[in-house]
Design a protein around this motif. Structure first.
Motif, PDB file in Angstrom:
ATOM      1  N   LEU A  56       0.825  -1.204   0.000  1.00 53.11           N
ATOM      2  CA  LEU A  56       0.000   0.000   0.000  1.00 53.11           C
ATOM      3  C   LEU A  56       0.857   1.251   0.000  1.00 53.11           C
ATOM      4  O   LEU A  56       0.567   2.211  -0.693  1.00 53.11           O
ATOM      5  CB  LEU A  56      -0.930   0.002   1.223  1.00 53.11           C
ATOM      6  CG  LEU A  56      -2.062  -1.018   1.214  1.00 53.11           C
ATOM      7  CD1 LEU A  56      -2.808  -0.994   2.546  1.00 53.11           C
ATOM      8  CD2 LEU A  56      -3.013  -0.744   0.067  1.00 53.11           C
ATOM      9  N   VAL A  57       1.920   1.253   0.797  1.00 50.30           N
ATOM     10  CA  VAL A  57       2.814   2.411   0.825  1.00 50.30           C
ATOM     11  C   VAL A  57       3.450   2.604  -0.544  1.00 50.30           C
ATOM     12  O   VAL A  57       3.546   3.716  -1.049  1.00 50.30           O
ATOM     13  CB  VAL A  57       3.901   2.228   1.921  1.00 50.30           C
ATOM     14  CG1 VAL A  57       4.975   3.266   1.788  1.00 50.30           C
ATOM     15  CG2 VAL A  57       3.261   2.298   3.302  1.00 50.30           C
ATOM     16  N   HIS A  83       0.878   4.289  -3.131  1.00 57.54           N
ATOM     17  CA  HIS A  83       0.002   5.384  -2.735  1.00 57.54           C
ATOM     18  C   HIS A  83      -0.141   6.410  -3.858  1.00 57.54           C
ATOM     19  O   HIS A  83       0.787   6.670  -4.601  1.00 57.54           O
ATOM     20  CB  HIS A  83       0.469   6.009  -1.420  1.00 57.54           C
ATOM     21  CG  HIS A  83       1.689   6.845  -1.477  1.00 57.54           C
ATOM     22  ND1 HIS A  83       2.949   6.357  -1.721  1.00 57.54           N
ATOM     23  CD2 HIS A  83       1.843   8.181  -1.310  1.00 57.54           C
ATOM     24  CE1 HIS A  83       3.817   7.339  -1.698  1.00 57.54           C
ATOM     25  NE2 HIS A  83       3.189   8.460  -1.457  1.00 57.54           N
ATOM     26  N   SER A  84      -1.363   6.954  -3.976  1.00 64.20           N
ATOM     27  CA  SER A  84      -1.633   7.924  -5.034  1.00 64.20           C
ATOM     28  C   SER A  84      -2.664   8.937  -4.547  1.00 64.20           C
ATOM     29  O   SER A  84      -3.312   8.742  -3.518  1.00 64.20           O
ATOM     30  CB  SER A  84      -2.107   7.227  -6.302  1.00 64.20           C
ATOM     31  OG  SER A  84      -3.335   6.569  -6.078  1.00 64.20           O
ATOM     32  N   PHE A  85      -2.814  10.010  -5.320  1.00 59.09           N
ATOM     33  CA  PHE A  85      -3.694  11.114  -4.957  1.00 59.09           C
ATOM     34  C   PHE A  85      -4.420  11.577  -6.213  1.00 59.09           C
ATOM     35  O   PHE A  85      -3.923  11.404  -7.327  1.00 59.09           O
ATOM     36  CB  PHE A  85      -2.879  12.265  -4.357  1.00 59.09           C
ATOM     37  CG  PHE A  85      -2.072  11.845  -3.153  1.00 59.09           C
ATOM     38  CD1 PHE A  85      -2.583  12.003  -1.876  1.00 59.09           C
ATOM     39  CD2 PHE A  85      -0.822  11.253  -3.310  1.00 59.09           C
ATOM     40  CE1 PHE A  85      -1.851  11.593  -0.766  1.00 59.09           C
ATOM     41  CE2 PHE A  85      -0.091  10.842  -2.209  1.00 59.09           C
ATOM     42  CZ  PHE A  85      -0.602  11.003  -0.932  1.00 59.09           C
ATOM     43  N   HIS A 109       2.392   7.817  -6.586  1.00 61.24           N
ATOM     44  CA  HIS A 109       3.520   7.448  -5.728  1.00 61.24           C
ATOM     45  C   HIS A 109       4.601   8.521  -5.566  1.00 61.24           C
ATOM     46  O   HIS A 109       5.721   8.368  -6.069  1.00 61.24           O
ATOM     47  CB  HIS A 109       4.150   6.137  -6.222  1.00 61.24           C
ATOM     48  CG  HIS A 109       5.171   5.594  -5.272  1.00 61.24           C
ATOM     49  ND1 HIS A 109       4.881   5.300  -3.968  1.00 61.24           N
ATOM     50  CD2 HIS A 109       6.486   5.328  -5.432  1.00 61.24           C
ATOM     51  CE1 HIS A 109       5.984   4.859  -3.379  1.00 61.24           C
ATOM     52  NE2 HIS A 109       6.966   4.862  -4.235  1.00 61.24           N
ATOM     53  N   TRP A 148       7.667  10.038  -4.000  1.00 61.70           N
ATOM     54  CA  TRP A 148       8.712   9.461  -3.157  1.00 61.70           C
ATOM     55  C   TRP A 148       9.989  10.284  -3.259  1.00 61.70           C
ATOM     56  O   TRP A 148      10.173  11.068  -4.187  1.00 61.70           O
ATOM     57  CB  TRP A 148       8.986   7.998  -3.525  1.00 61.70           C
ATOM     58  CG  TRP A 148       9.603   7.790  -4.882  1.00 61.70           C
ATOM     59  CD1 TRP A 148       8.949   7.784  -6.083  1.00 61.70           C
ATOM     60  CD2 TRP A 148      10.990   7.576  -5.188  1.00 61.70           C
ATOM     61  NE1 TRP A 148       9.833   7.564  -7.113  1.00 61.70           N
ATOM     62  CE2 TRP A 148      11.100   7.436  -6.595  1.00 61.70           C
ATOM     63  CE3 TRP A 148      12.138   7.488  -4.413  1.00 61.70           C
ATOM     64  CZ2 TRP A 148      12.319   7.211  -7.225  1.00 61.70           C
ATOM     65  CZ3 TRP A 148      13.353   7.253  -5.056  1.00 61.70           C
ATOM     66  CH2 TRP A 148      13.425   7.115  -6.441  1.00 61.70           C
ATOM     67  N   HIS A 172       8.160  10.389   6.185  1.00 63.15           N
ATOM     68  CA  HIS A 172       7.098  10.918   5.327  1.00 63.15           C
ATOM     69  C   HIS A 172       7.113  12.430   5.506  1.00 63.15           C
ATOM     70  O   HIS A 172       7.389  12.918   6.591  1.00 63.15           O
ATOM     71  CB  HIS A 172       5.724  10.416   5.772  1.00 63.15           C
ATOM     72  CG  HIS A 172       5.503   8.964   5.563  1.00 63.15           C
ATOM     73  ND1 HIS A 172       4.612   8.483   4.637  1.00 63.15           N
ATOM     74  CD2 HIS A 172       6.043   7.878   6.161  1.00 63.15           C
ATOM     75  CE1 HIS A 172       4.619   7.162   4.683  1.00 63.15           C
ATOM     76  NE2 HIS A 172       5.478   6.774   5.595  1.00 63.15           N
ATOM     77  N   VAL A 178       0.340  16.274  -1.001  1.00 58.24           N
ATOM     78  CA  VAL A 178       0.531  14.826  -1.062  1.00 58.24           C
ATOM     79  C   VAL A 178       1.530  14.405   0.010  1.00 58.24           C
ATOM     80  O   VAL A 178       2.267  15.227   0.548  1.00 58.24           O
ATOM     81  CB  VAL A 178       1.012  14.382  -2.467  1.00 58.24           C
ATOM     82  CG1 VAL A 178      -0.012  14.747  -3.531  1.00 58.24           C
ATOM     83  CG2 VAL A 178       2.375  14.974  -2.801  1.00 58.24           C
ATOM     84  N   ASP A 179       1.550  13.129   0.303  1.00 59.29           N
ATOM     85  CA  ASP A 179       2.460  12.551   1.280  1.00 59.29           C
ATOM     86  C   ASP A 179       3.627  11.906   0.539  1.00 59.29           C
ATOM     87  O   ASP A 179       3.420  10.989  -0.260  1.00 59.29           O
ATOM     88  CB  ASP A 179       1.716  11.505   2.116  1.00 59.29           C
ATOM     89  CG  ASP A 179       2.597  10.864   3.161  1.00 59.29           C
ATOM     90  OD1 ASP A 179       3.234  11.610   3.939  1.00 59.29           O
ATOM     91  OD2 ASP A 179       2.649   9.622   3.215  1.00 59.29           O
ATOM     92  N   VAL A 229       6.982   9.670   0.558  1.00 54.71           N
ATOM     93  CA  VAL A 229       7.619   8.604   1.325  1.00 54.71           C
ATOM     94  C   VAL A 229       9.107   8.576   0.974  1.00 54.71           C
ATOM     95  O   VAL A 229       9.470   8.573  -0.203  1.00 54.71           O
ATOM     96  CB  VAL A 229       6.995   7.232   0.979  1.00 54.71           C
ATOM     97  CG1 VAL A 229       7.708   6.106   1.720  1.00 54.71           C
ATOM     98  CG2 VAL A 229       5.515   7.225   1.292  1.00 54.71           C
TER      99      VAL A 229
END
Length: 153
Positions: free
Chosen positions: A16-17, A20-22, A31, A33, A123, A138-139, A141
């Motif tokens: 899942l990490v 990840h998308s938005f 994703h 990163w 993050h 967005v987050d 990673v």
């Protein structure tokens, strides 16, 4: 049995990490990163993909994050056989149906004046501003990078 269940859960969560998308209107952000960097590094890069799922062109205008003093859109250009990084003036165009990948050696968000190191597993928020779609946070990673392909200026 409990260890097997925990291991499977860990694999599912790590997937899942990694995936990840938005979504912001017609813009799909895949994703975000960053590569882990040595503690003394003043810079870092953010990579992601942008897909325009709409019927009109949009443009990524800028990025910002509290993790760095500044964030700029950059790309690599071939300058007489020498690859150089350059700031992208005017933003990055996204034609309808187009996917633009921000990846090492290509477009990227350059983080300058890092306020703390980019450590694997961290993050941090990154705000992307688009011409038509608006802004979204967005987050990002931080992933392990490896010595041979580290991103720096």
């Amino acid at each position: 049995m409990k260890r097997l269940a925990a291991a499977l859960l860990g694999l599912c969560l790590s997937g899942l990490v990694a995936a990840h998308s938005f979504q912001l209107g017609a813009i799909h952000i895949g994703h975000p990163w960053s590569r882990a960097m040595p503690a003394a590094s003043p810079t870092g890069g953010v990579y992601l993909s942008l897909q325009n799922q709409g019927k009109t062109e949009d443009r990524l205008l800028s990025a910002s994050t509290p993790r760095a003093e500044s964030a700029e859109l950059h790309t690599h250009i071939n300058d007489n056989g020498v690859m150089r990084m350059r700031k992208v003036e005017g933003g990055v165009a996204l034609a309808p149906g187009q996917t633009v990948k921000f990846a090492p050696g290509s477009y990227h968000v350059m983080l300058m004046g890092l306020k703390q190191p980019l450590n694997k597993g961290d993050h941090f928020p990154l705000t992307l501003k688009f011409d038509k779609a608006g802004s979204v946070t967005v987050d990002v990673v931080v992933q392990d990078g490896g010595e041979a392909d580290s991103h720096s200026h």
